[in-house]
Design an enzyme around this catalytic site. Structure first.
Site, PDB file in Angstrom:
ATOM      1  N   ASP A 117       1.039  -1.187  -0.143  1.00 52.66           N
ATOM      2  CA  ASP A 117      -0.099  -0.168  -0.023  1.00 52.66           C
ATOM      3  C   ASP A 117       0.999   1.125  -0.013  1.00 52.66           C
ATOM      4  OD1 ASP A 117      -2.338   1.633   0.642  1.00 52.66           O
ATOM      5  OD2 ASP A 117      -1.372   1.889   2.525  1.00 52.66           O
ATOM      6  N   ASP A 126      -0.037   5.138   0.906  1.00 50.91           N
ATOM      7  CA  ASP A 126      -0.478   6.131   1.915  1.00 50.91           C
ATOM      8  C   ASP A 126      -0.558   5.633   3.199  1.00 50.91           C
ATOM      9  OD1 ASP A 126      -0.850   8.406   0.306  1.00 50.91           O
ATOM     10  OD2 ASP A 126      -2.774   7.610  -0.287  1.00 50.91           O
ATOM     11  N   GLU A 140      -0.602  11.172   5.428  1.00 52.26           N
ATOM     12  CA  GLU A 140      -2.142  11.384   5.904  1.00 52.26           C
ATOM     13  C   GLU A 140      -2.036  12.806   6.019  1.00 52.26           C
ATOM     14  OE1 GLU A 140      -4.288   9.976   4.296  1.00 52.26           O
ATOM     15  OE2 GLU A 140      -3.852   7.802   4.576  1.00 52.26           O
ATOM     16  N   GLY A 193      -9.953   9.371  -1.437  1.00 58.89           N
ATOM     17  CA  GLY A 193     -10.142  10.932  -1.542  1.00 58.89           C
ATOM     18  C   GLY A 193     -11.469  11.277  -1.832  1.00 58.89           C
ATOM     19  N   LYS A 194     -11.782  10.969  -3.107  1.00 61.74           N
ATOM     20  CA  LYS A 194     -13.270  11.465  -3.606  1.00 61.74           C
ATOM     21  C   LYS A 194     -14.439  10.576  -2.764  1.00 61.74           C
ATOM     22  CE  LYS A 194     -12.374  10.290  -8.094  1.00 61.74           C
ATOM     23  NZ  LYS A 194     -11.040  10.376  -8.175  1.00 61.74           N
ATOM     24  N   GLU A 195     -14.378   9.542  -2.341  1.00 64.64           N
ATOM     25  CA  GLU A 195     -15.220   8.626  -1.710  1.00 64.64           C
ATOM     26  C   GLU A 195     -15.197   9.500  -0.326  1.00 64.64           C
ATOM     27  OE1 GLU A 195     -13.990   6.091  -4.886  1.00 64.64           O
ATOM     28  OE2 GLU A 195     -12.947   7.438  -3.499  1.00 64.64           O
ATOM     29  N   ARG A 196     -14.122   9.651   0.084  1.00 64.68           N
ATOM     30  CA  ARG A 196     -14.042  10.500   1.625  1.00 64.68           C
ATOM     31  C   ARG A 196     -14.909  11.871   1.552  1.00 64.68           C
ATOM     32  NH1 ARG A 196      -8.476  10.239   2.316  1.00 64.68           N
ATOM     33  NH2 ARG A 196      -8.823   8.010   2.526  1.00 64.68           N
ATOM     34  N   LYS A 247      -7.278  19.493  -4.854  1.00 67.01           N
ATOM     35  CA  LYS A 247      -6.561  18.816  -3.731  1.00 67.01           C
ATOM     36  C   LYS A 247      -5.178  18.276  -4.011  1.00 67.01           C
ATOM     37  CE  LYS A 247      -5.536  15.003  -1.198  1.00 67.01           C
ATOM     38  NZ  LYS A 247      -5.374  13.612  -1.707  1.00 67.01           N
ATOM     39  N   THR A 252      -4.790   5.500  -4.019  1.00 68.93           N
ATOM     40  CA  THR A 252      -4.462   6.975  -4.679  1.00 68.93           C
ATOM     41  C   THR A 252      -4.375   7.092  -5.928  1.00 68.93           C
ATOM     42  OG1 THR A 252      -3.270   8.890  -4.014  1.00 68.93           O
ATOM     43  CG2 THR A 252      -1.994   6.823  -4.216  1.00 68.93           C
ATOM     44  N   ASN A 300      -0.181  10.909  -7.737  1.00 70.52           N
ATOM     45  CA  ASN A 300       0.483  10.993  -6.330  1.00 70.52           C
ATOM     46  C   ASN A 300       1.290   9.878  -6.244  1.00 70.52           C
ATOM     47  OD1 ASN A 300      -1.340  12.886  -5.704  1.00 70.52           O
ATOM     48  ND2 ASN A 300      -2.948  11.775  -4.431  1.00 70.52           N
TER      49      ASN A 300
END
Length: 263
Positions: A9, A11, A18, A52-55, A84, A123, A127
């Site tokens: 993974d 992040d 984060e 990120g979009k889901e968050r 962002k 991500t 990124n």
């Protein structure tokens, strides 16, 4: 157990990113004049939603606003997230987000042993490249045989899709690879895909349940940053996780029948 690939993974696992993401979100909120500011404690809770979009969508869904306003805000999610990402990439390109201790060392040990590397991250590819190039130079992205990103699968972690995609591209069964994660969602995804998994939590994830992991450590460690209490507490050979001990430990535990049935 023969390990032909390590799948990381990004992040939180390769780097503790984060805080950089949180600050970038807040800068994007300012740019859009939304009046939102995510505190560290609030963001820690929001991280239960992967991507990120889901968050952003999950956050907007629980706001006390009219349905018309909610629909307007949800329609802005792609633009907010793109803004962002620009802020985050700038932070990474400035070298402000280093790899976690021991990551570069274990990568080199694995490569020296002929083991392939892969990334399975929620991500974006932008990124991923920014972080790898910032920390490992222009060769960084080329060190990884496979880079599977969240926008390439239908369902993000805790669904196993991203790991299954990485396995297909590596042309390997999960029994021939080891996953590295930092979060409960990531661990669930890796276990559901049949992996023996190493978890190295951060501040953002340390209170989660990692009982399904093969090994839980505060970090990978290296000679300059040995893990406290090791060897002896969780490791056997050194105060950092060596590639040889990783092979030994992964070989001691067979995937469960339930996980094998997934493949």
């Amino acid at each position: 157990m023969k390990v032909d690939a390590l799948i990381f993974d990004l992040d939180g696992t390769l780097a503790d990113t984060e805080e950089g993401h949180r600050l970038a979100f807040n800068l994007a909120f300012e740019r859009y004049r939304l009046g939102w500011t995510w505190s560290a404690d609030e963001y820690r809770g929001l991280l239960k939603t992967t991507g990120g979009k889901e968050r952003l969508g999950a956050y907007i869904t629980q706001l006390p606003v009219s349905e018309v306003e909610r629909s307007r805000l949800l329609a802005q999610v792609p633009g907010i997230h793109a803004e962002k990402t620009k802020f985050y990439s700038s932070v990474v390109n400035d070298g402000a987000i280093p790899l976690r201790h021991g990551v570069a060392r274990l990568i080199e040990e694995a490569r020296a042993a002929g083991c392939r590397l892969a990334l399975a991250s929620a991500t974006t590819a932008v990124n991923v490249d920014a972080l790898l190039i910032s920390n490992l130079g222009k060769r960084g992205p080329d060190l990884f045989s496979v880079v599977a990103c969240g926008d390439q699968v239908a369902h993000k972690k805790p669904a196993p899709d991203i790991y299954q995609l990485a396995l297909r591209r590596l042309d390997l069964p999960s029994s021939r690879a080891v996953a590295f994660e930092d979060s409960a969602n990531g661990l669930s995804a890796a276990v559901a895909a049949g992996f023996w998994t190493v978890v190295t939590p951060t501040y953002w994830t340390e209170d989660s349940d990692f009982s399904a992991a093969g090994l839980v450590l505060p970090g990978l460690g290296d000679p300059a940053h040995p893990l406290e209490g090791e060897p002896g507490r969780a490791l056997r050979s050194a105060p950092w996780l060596t590639f040889n001990e990783l092979l030994e430990r992964a070989g001691e535990t067979k995937p469960s029948l339930a996980n094998q049935a997934l493949h």
